[in-house]
Design an enzyme around this catalytic site. Structure first.
Site, PDB file in Angstrom:
ATOM      1  N   HIS A 145      -7.230  -2.216   9.944  1.00  0.00           N
ATOM      2  CA  HIS A 145      -8.191  -3.109   9.464  1.00  0.00           C
ATOM      3  C   HIS A 145      -9.143  -3.193  10.672  1.00  0.00           C
ATOM      4  O   HIS A 145      -9.484  -4.674  11.036  1.00  0.00           O
ATOM      5  CB  HIS A 145      -7.988  -4.345   8.768  1.00  0.00           C
ATOM      6  CG  HIS A 145      -7.366  -4.026   7.715  1.00  0.00           C
ATOM      7  ND1 HIS A 145      -6.391  -5.288   6.979  1.00  0.00           N
ATOM      8  CD2 HIS A 145      -7.121  -2.946   6.637  1.00  0.00           C
ATOM      9  CE1 HIS A 145      -5.742  -4.729   5.914  1.00  0.00           C
ATOM     10  NE2 HIS A 145      -6.161  -3.281   5.792  1.00  0.00           N
ATOM     11  N   TYR A 172     -19.814  13.798  19.447  1.00  0.00           N
ATOM     12  CA  TYR A 172     -19.112  15.145  19.256  1.00  0.00           C
ATOM     13  C   TYR A 172     -17.571  14.493  19.060  1.00  0.00           C
ATOM     14  O   TYR A 172     -16.811  15.435  18.187  1.00  0.00           O
ATOM     15  CB  TYR A 172     -19.129  15.759  20.457  1.00  0.00           C
ATOM     16  CG  TYR A 172     -18.300  15.414  21.750  1.00  0.00           C
ATOM     17  CD1 TYR A 172     -17.059  15.687  21.957  1.00  0.00           C
ATOM     18  CD2 TYR A 172     -18.682  14.839  22.770  1.00  0.00           C
ATOM     19  CE1 TYR A 172     -16.184  15.180  22.877  1.00  0.00           C
ATOM     20  CE2 TYR A 172     -18.118  14.276  23.878  1.00  0.00           C
ATOM     21  CZ  TYR A 172     -16.894  14.421  23.905  1.00  0.00           C
ATOM     22  OH  TYR A 172     -16.113  14.103  25.186  1.00  0.00           O
ATOM     23  N   HIS A 232     -12.779  -2.524   2.847  1.00  0.00           N
ATOM     24  CA  HIS A 232     -11.006  -2.679   2.969  1.00  0.00           C
ATOM     25  C   HIS A 232     -10.579  -2.265   4.640  1.00  0.00           C
ATOM     26  O   HIS A 232     -10.290  -3.143   5.389  1.00  0.00           O
ATOM     27  CB  HIS A 232     -10.291  -1.742   2.140  1.00  0.00           C
ATOM     28  CG  HIS A 232      -9.080  -1.927   2.115  1.00  0.00           C
ATOM     29  ND1 HIS A 232      -8.105  -1.594   0.944  1.00  0.00           N
ATOM     30  CD2 HIS A 232      -7.959  -2.167   3.069  1.00  0.00           C
ATOM     31  CE1 HIS A 232      -6.817  -1.927   1.376  1.00  0.00           C
ATOM     32  NE2 HIS A 232      -6.700  -1.988   2.627  1.00  0.00           N
ATOM     33  N   HIS A 239      -2.747   2.901   8.690  1.00  0.00           N
ATOM     34  CA  HIS A 239      -3.621   2.181   7.807  1.00  0.00           C
ATOM     35  C   HIS A 239      -3.888   0.810   8.390  1.00  0.00           C
ATOM     36  O   HIS A 239      -3.075  -0.185   8.738  1.00  0.00           O
ATOM     37  CB  HIS A 239      -3.034   2.073   6.444  1.00  0.00           C
ATOM     38  CG  HIS A 239      -3.899   1.090   5.692  1.00  0.00           C
ATOM     39  ND1 HIS A 239      -5.488   1.018   5.629  1.00  0.00           N
ATOM     40  CD2 HIS A 239      -3.860  -0.143   5.218  1.00  0.00           C
ATOM     41  CE1 HIS A 239      -6.203  -0.060   4.895  1.00  0.00           C
ATOM     42  NE2 HIS A 239      -5.005  -0.652   4.576  1.00  0.00           N
ATOM     43  N   GLU A 242       0.712  -1.137  -0.091  1.00  0.00           N
ATOM     44  CA  GLU A 242       0.142   0.108   0.004  1.00  0.00           C
ATOM     45  C   GLU A 242       0.919   1.159   0.140  1.00  0.00           C
ATOM     46  O   GLU A 242       0.401   2.461   0.219  1.00  0.00           O
ATOM     47  CB  GLU A 242      -0.930  -0.026   1.225  1.00  0.00           C
ATOM     48  CG  GLU A 242      -1.653  -1.075   1.336  1.00  0.00           C
ATOM     49  CD  GLU A 242      -2.930  -0.980   0.107  1.00  0.00           C
ATOM     50  OE1 GLU A 242      -2.837  -0.407  -0.576  1.00  0.00           O
ATOM     51  OE2 GLU A 242      -3.898  -1.757   0.833  1.00  0.00           O
ATOM     52  N   TYR A 273      -6.341  21.310  21.292  1.00  0.00           N
ATOM     53  CA  TYR A 273      -6.525  20.448  22.593  1.00  0.00           C
ATOM     54  C   TYR A 273      -5.684  19.311  22.783  1.00  0.00           C
ATOM     55  O   TYR A 273      -6.126  18.236  21.984  1.00  0.00           O
ATOM     56  CB  TYR A 273      -7.851  20.300  22.903  1.00  0.00           C
ATOM     57  CG  TYR A 273      -8.032  19.655  24.025  1.00  0.00           C
ATOM     58  CD1 TYR A 273      -8.060  20.202  25.392  1.00  0.00           C
ATOM     59  CD2 TYR A 273      -8.504  18.026  24.125  1.00  0.00           C
ATOM     60  CE1 TYR A 273      -8.364  19.545  26.439  1.00  0.00           C
ATOM     61  CE2 TYR A 273      -8.819  17.470  25.299  1.00  0.00           C
ATOM     62  CZ  TYR A 273      -8.538  18.065  26.693  1.00  0.00           C
ATOM     63  OH  TYR A 273      -8.827  17.621  27.738  1.00  0.00           O
TER      64      TYR A 273
END
Length: 229
Positions: free
Chosen positions: A109, A128, A170, A107, A88, A223
């Protein structure tokens, strides 16, 4: 590996800085299974490094990755002969080119984010903490075969004005100003996905208004880990 990737030494920062990043990639990769973000060899991590980036290697269990096994890839998609970056690598490269603010990419899963991605659904502003993704939703990028330019283009589009996205059928991507922040963001997006999935089982989640989301985004801007900076 195609011929144009072989034997080209990518550019990078001083060795001391690169070594620090390599060690951090190994340390953060070791946390993936414990955090529930990925299993086995799935997923990949990268960090911007000079004009290119460092990325975890292809098909190697995280517990077996040593700092020297992390692969350096340049902005043209070249890496040293004898090494093989994650399949990837392309969308990592293209995100860094498109997003100067991104210093690290995770990345993974994880189960709930991936379940929503399998349904090709965005995460809406039902809580939120949607603000961790940088906007009023965590978009789901269109489906394309892994490792392709088409997938990379879809991911870059889904990440416009965002810090995280799902990937149809994915998984999920999270950006950060550091590896620690990108990992934190990935955990928070997975938690959002879990809460949203559970809320849908209870009833119909009530979504926050645009004004309510804007107010939270403003509070998050400076923050701690939630800040872009």
């Amino acid at each position: 590996m195609t011929a144009d990737h072989a034997g080209l030494p990518p550019r990078g920062p001083p060795v001391s800085d690169e070594l620090t990043l390599r060690r951090e990639l190994v340390a953060q990769g070791a946390k993936l299974a414990v955090s529930g973000l990925s299993q086995g060899t799935s997923g990949n991590l990268s960090a911007r490094c000079g004009e290119g980036f460092l990325i975890t290697p292809s098909g190697t269990p995280y517990e077996d990755i040593a700092p020297e096994g992390v692969v350096v890839v340049d902005r043209d998609g070249h890496w040293p002969a004898g090494q093989r970056p994650s399949s990837e690598w392309r969308f990592h490269r293209d995100i860094y080119l498109a997003r100067p603010d991104a210093q690290a990419i995770v990345h993974v899963h994880p189960p709930y984010a991936t379940a929503l991605a399998m349904c090709r659904q965005d995460i809406p502003p039902a809580h939120y903490m949607i603000a961790v993704g940088g906007g009023d939703s965590v978009r789901c990028a269109a489906y394309h075969t892994y490792g392709t330019q088409a997938l990379s283009d879809a991911v870059v589009t889904a990440l416009e004005d965002r810090l995280a996205c799902l990937m149809a059928n994915h998984g999920m991507i999270a950006l950060g100003s550091s590896l620690a922040q990108a990992m934190w963001r990935a955990v928070e997006v997975e938690n959002l996905a879990r809460q949203y999935a559970l809320a849908r089982q209870v009833g119909t989640p009530v979504l926050l208004t645009d004004d309510e989301v804007t107010a939270v985004l403003e509070k998050f801007a400076h923050y701690g880990l939630m800040s872009r900076s």
